[in-house]
Every structure is written in structure tokens, then in C-alpha cells.
Design an enzyme around this catalytic site. Structure first.
Site, PDB file in Angstrom:
ATOM      1  N   GLU A 162     -10.962  11.183  12.686  1.00  0.00           N
ATOM      2  CA  GLU A 162      -9.667  10.414  12.374  1.00  0.00           C
ATOM      3  C   GLU A 162      -8.882  11.805  11.652  1.00  0.00           C
ATOM      4  O   GLU A 162      -8.102  10.723  10.388  1.00  0.00           O
ATOM      5  CB  GLU A 162     -10.997   9.068  11.564  1.00  0.00           C
ATOM      6  N   HIS A 230     -11.860   4.452   6.807  1.00  0.00           N
ATOM      7  CA  HIS A 230     -11.479   5.113   6.850  1.00  0.00           C
ATOM      8  C   HIS A 230     -11.724   6.084   4.974  1.00  0.00           C
ATOM      9  O   HIS A 230     -11.986   4.806   4.190  1.00  0.00           O
ATOM     10  CB  HIS A 230     -10.230   6.242   6.737  1.00  0.00           C
ATOM     11  N   CYS A 347      -2.440   6.819   3.666  1.00  0.00           N
ATOM     12  CA  CYS A 347      -2.892   7.446   4.497  1.00  0.00           C
ATOM     13  C   CYS A 347      -1.008   7.920   5.128  1.00  0.00           C
ATOM     14  O   CYS A 347      -1.207   8.819   6.655  1.00  0.00           O
ATOM     15  CB  CYS A 347      -2.541   5.832   4.826  1.00  0.00           C
TER      16      CYS A 347
HETATM   17  O1  SUG Z   1      -5.452   3.332  11.545  1.00  0.00           O
HETATM   18  N1  SUG Z   1      -3.913   0.681  10.704  1.00  0.00           N
HETATM   19  C1  SUG Z   1      -3.962   1.877  10.575  1.00  0.00           C
HETATM   20  C2  SUG Z   1      -4.351   2.183   9.307  1.00  0.00           C
HETATM   21  C3  SUG Z   1      -3.924   3.452   8.697  1.00  0.00           C
HETATM   22  C4  SUG Z   1      -4.677   4.371   7.947  1.00  0.00           C
HETATM   23  N2  SUG Z   1      -4.646   5.609   7.253  1.00  0.00           N
HETATM   24  C5  SUG Z   1      -6.052   5.684   6.715  1.00  0.00           C
HETATM   25  N3  SUG Z   1      -6.706   5.615   5.587  1.00  0.00           N
HETATM   26  N4  SUG Z   1      -5.608   7.624   6.356  1.00  0.00           N
HETATM   27  C6  SUG Z   1      -5.460   1.717  11.104  1.00  0.00           C
HETATM   28  O2  SUG Z   1      -6.494   1.024  10.513  1.00  0.00           O
HETATM   29  C7  SUG Z   1      -3.343  -1.154  12.180  1.00  0.00           C
HETATM   30  C8  SUG Z   1      -2.343  -1.445  13.560  1.00  0.00           C
HETATM   31  C9  SUG Z   1      -1.379  -3.484  14.407  1.00  0.00           C
HETATM   32  O3  SUG Z   1      -2.675  -3.567  14.011  1.00  0.00           O
HETATM   33  O4  SUG Z   1      -0.438  -2.762  14.013  1.00  0.00           O
HETATM   34  C10 SUG Z   1      -3.102   0.184  12.082  1.00  0.00           C
HETATM   35  O5  SUG Z   1      -3.088   1.218  12.665  1.00  0.00           O
END
Ligand code: SUG
Length: 416
Positions: A162, A230, A347
Site C-alpha cells: 500500500e 494503514h 493520505c
Molecule cells: O484505501 N478509502 C481509502 C483511504 C486511503 C487513506 N490513505 C492512507 N491512509 N494513506 C482506502 O481505504 C474509500 C473508498 C470508498 O468507500 O468509496 C477508500 O478507498
């Protein structure tokens, strides 16, 4: 050439929506089915970039990936009988969270003295697994200078990766050699562990990192279970400083010891669970912050507005600021549209330490370009998307046209 840290923020795409696609991401699940506001979301992102441009004098960005993704829709054999979440996947604007775009090892840390980037395969979540080919293409344009950058293939799909969200760098200053800290999760809990240990180890080898300056740490299974999908939801590092929740790692004391063995100057700013519980840390995203070194050498923490609204978090922040620690300012920003999908200020950005003149200038922001982004977003981004609209041809046409208008404005039509 002098190296500096550039934050590349993901411009929030015109299809930004809440379909509840990320198991283990509590905000994503909590907002499933809500209407989203792509225009407001993208403007919040530009405002954050503007603030950091003013603070740091440099800021980069990546453009949204093509959505809806026809190839994925075809591969999924969508015919209307499928679950709504499958139908939504090709529409996801999740590439906005560029902390998951790639893992980056800057030139001072690598054997060949180049900056190495490995796009994250993001295989754990279907809607994210579609990102990497287009992400890689964009990285190859932004960092096309082969004298300075090497772009790798992603890690084989057996090992979930990731990207930078599970990687921290400790250093005396950004341009000096650093210590890479990779944080992985172990499978077996209620929620998926999205970063596999072997993915982290593979990236470290591929980038030519010095084993003596590379540390691998297990994430606390209890943090994953509480919604820290994460590591950057519970810890962030910058310079000599590790800012972390006391329950971020499987063995907290051993984690500090391993980091200190590789980087003796480590300064830990730890928030105890008695001040801020894991649940409150994850709800407010206190640690999903940008920890910045300002031009005067002091550090500022860019946190979500939600932190200021939490008595526990803001109480801890005020006590911390009254002390004599390395973090001298805490600055809230409004990224609520992204937060509702589990993406805070950290993020939304990928950190790349490099010389700005080695980057394709089309990916670097200045005030005039921020104006241009705002005008383009205001003119073309949908104001609102209801998850029930996903699949509609009218919406598809408007989302595709909006992205093409942005690419044209930025002279990046080659990414069309
Ligand atoms: O991968 N949310 C992302 C958020 C990513 C956050 N990034 C870090 N922590 N670096 C994920 O979970 C939500 C998609 C949705 O529900 O439509 C989403 O993908």
C-alpha cells in the site's frame, strides 16, 4: 543540486463518491450511501495545497486517474445483477490518496544514488487494485528524468503493498541519508492487513536500501482492528521526529529500540492512550497529519479540522504546544470530504525528496496554477453524486469530460 521534500497531493477526481468500498476503513463504511460533493472535495484539496505552498515554497500534484474504468467494468461482467459495491468500483476516485501511490526512496538512501519509486499494487481492495497501471504511467511522466529517478514495477500481487502509507523516513535533514522504517501487518484479524511484510522487504531490496539503515516493524493488530488500515493513521515521521500513538506497533518498546539502533538521534513524540484512545485517534485522524519542516527549521503539524473539535485531542495538542517539544505549531485544515472516506491530510500526499528542477514542471504548483485548478474544478466537477447514480451514462460523460478539461488546462493531454 539541493534536495528538498515535495508533497505531491492527489487532485480529488470528479467521480469522488461514498460507496463504502474499504472493509476495515471505519469512515468509508460509516459514510456508505451518503451523497458526495466532488467539487467541494477537490476545492478543499486545492486549499490545503495552497496553504502548504505558502508555508514551504514548493508543492506538487497528481491528476485523477481515468474513471469510470471501462476495462474493470468489462472484467467484472457488470450487468446490473451484481452487488452495488462491485458496480461502484470502476468509479472510485481513490487515487486522490497518493500516500498509497508508491513507496519512495530518495537518492541519498539508495545504492545507485537515484530516487526509486515503486507503485503500490493495492491488491487488497478491488477498487484500489485498478490504480497502479495508470499511477505508474503518471509517475513515468512526472519523474521522466532517468538520471535521477527509477520507476519500478509493482510488487507481485501475492504480497499486498500500500505504498508510502506504511513507510516512514528518519533523517537529520531531508537531503541527508535517512533510515527507512517499513511497517507491515499480519493477517488473521477482523480486518485485512493490507501491507505484507514481504512486500516491504522486496521494495527495500529493489530500491537498493542499506540493510543497516532499514527497519521492519509489525503494526499493532489491535490498531488494525480499531480501524488503522494503514500505519499512517497512527504514526508519522519527519526529520528526527516520530509522532506516534502509544499503541501503534505490535511491540512499542522494541519498535523504538529498533529505530534508535539505526537512527540514534530519534525523538519520539508519543501520545498515550490515556490522553487519546486509539478509537479517538482514528476518528479524528490526529496522526494522519503532515509533519512539515518549515523554512525556519521548526516543525508544524497539519491536522484535520476534526482534531480541533475533539476535547481529548485538542486538550493533548494544547498541552504539547505549551511544552518544549519539536512540534511548534498545529494547523487544522478542512478536508472533510476526503475524511468521510478515511483519507486525512497525510493520505492526500506523496512525499518525494528530490531536486525540484528534476521534476516535470507540469506537476508543480504555483499560485497561478492553483487559480487555474480552482477555475477548472468549479466549471467542470459535479456538485453532488449519489451512489445510486454510479453506472449512469450521463454521469460517466460528465466525469470523463471534467478530467479531460483538467488535463487540457495543465497541458497533460498525453495522460488522457
Ligand atoms: O484505501 N478509502 C481509502 C483511504 C486511503 C487513506 N490513505 C492512507 N491512509 N494513506 C482506502 O481505504 C474509500 C473508498 C470508498 O468507500 O468509496 C477508500 O478507498
Amino acid at each position: 543540486m539541493s534536495l528538498t521534500e515535495i508533497n505531491f497531493d492527489g487532485i480529488v477526481g470528479p467521480s469522488h463518491n461514498y460507496a463504502g468500498l474499504s472493509l476495515g476503513n471505519i469512515a468509508s463504511a460509516a459514510h456508505a450511501g451518503d451523497p458526495s460533493y466532488p467539487r467541494a472535495a477537490a476545492l478543499q484539496g486545492v486549499a490545503k495545497m495552497r496553504g502548504n505552498l505558502a508555508r514551504l515554497g514548493v508543492q506538487g500534484f497528481f491528476v485523477p486517474l481515468p474513471r469510470p474504468n471501462r476495462a474493470l467494468a468489462t472484467a467484472l461482467a457488470l450487468d446490473g445483477s451484481e452487488p452495488a459495491q462491485l458496480r461502484a468500483a470502476p468509479w472510485s476516485a481513490s487515487s486522490m490518496w497518493t500516500a498509497n501511490a508508491a513507496t519512495v526512496s530518495p537518492a541519498p538512501d539508495t545504492a545507485d544514488g537515484k530516487c526509486h519509486l515503486t507503485p503500490a499494487n493495492l491488491v487488497t481492495m478491488l477498487h484500489r487494485a485498478q490504480e497502479w497501471p495508470d499511477t505508474k504511467r503518471q509517475l513515468e511522466v512526472a519523474f521522466a528524468n532517468r538520471d535521477h529517478f527509477t520507476i519500478h514495477d509493482p510488487v507481485p500481487a501475492s504480497f499486498g503493498d500500500e505504498g508510502a502509507a506504511n513507510h516512514m523516513r528518519l533523517c537529520e535533514e531531508h537531503g541527508a541519508p535517512g533510515v527507512a522504517v517499513f511497517v507491515y501487518g499480519k493477517a488473521g484479524g477482523a480486518f485485512p492487513a493490507r501491507q505484507h511484510e514481504q512486500a516491504s522487504r522486496l521494495v527495500a531490496r529493489a530500491h537498493g536500501l542499506d540493510p543497516a539503515r532499514t527497519v521492519f516493524i509489525e503494526q499493532n493488530p489491535a490498531a488494525i482492528a480499531a480501524g488503522a488500515f494503514h500505519n499512517d493513521v497512527v504514526a508519522v515521521a519527519n526529520g528526527r521526529v516520530l509522532f506516534t500513538h502509544a499503541e501503534a506497533f505490535a511491540d512499542q518498546a522494541a519498535a523504538y529500540e529498533a529505530m534508535r539502533a539505526a537512527f540514534p538521534a530519534l525523538e519520539v513524540v508519543e501520545v498515550p492512550a490515556s490522553a487519546v484512545s486509539l478509537a479517538e485517534a482514528i476518528r479524528t485522524y490526529l496522526f494522519n497529519a503532515q509533519l512539515l519542516t518549515l523554512p525556519d527549521g521548526t516543525m508544524a503539524l497539519i491536522v484535520p479540522e476534526e482534531c480541533r473539535e475533539s476535547a481529548a485531542v485538542w486538550g493533548w495538542v494544547e498541552t504539547m504546544l505549551a511544552g518544549n517539544g519539536p512540534i511548534r505549531q498545529v494547523i487544522p485544515v478542512d478536508v472533510r470530504q476526503s475524511m468521510a472516506n478515511g483519507g486525512g491530510p497525510a493520505c492526500l500526499r506523496l512525499r518525494v525528496v528530490c531536486a525540484p528542477q528534476t521534476v516535470d514542471p507540469r506537476f508543480l504548483l504555483d499560485e497561478a496554477k492553483a487559480d487555474l485548478l480552482e477555475r477548472t474544478i468549479a466549471a467542470h466537477w459535479p456538485e453532488q453524486i449519489d451512489p445510486a447514480d454510479l453506472g449512469s451514462q450521463v454521469l460517466a460523460d460528465s466525469v470523463i469530460a471534467a478530467r479531460l478539461a483538467l488535463l487540457a488546462a495543465l497541458d497533460l493531454a498525453e495522460l488522457g
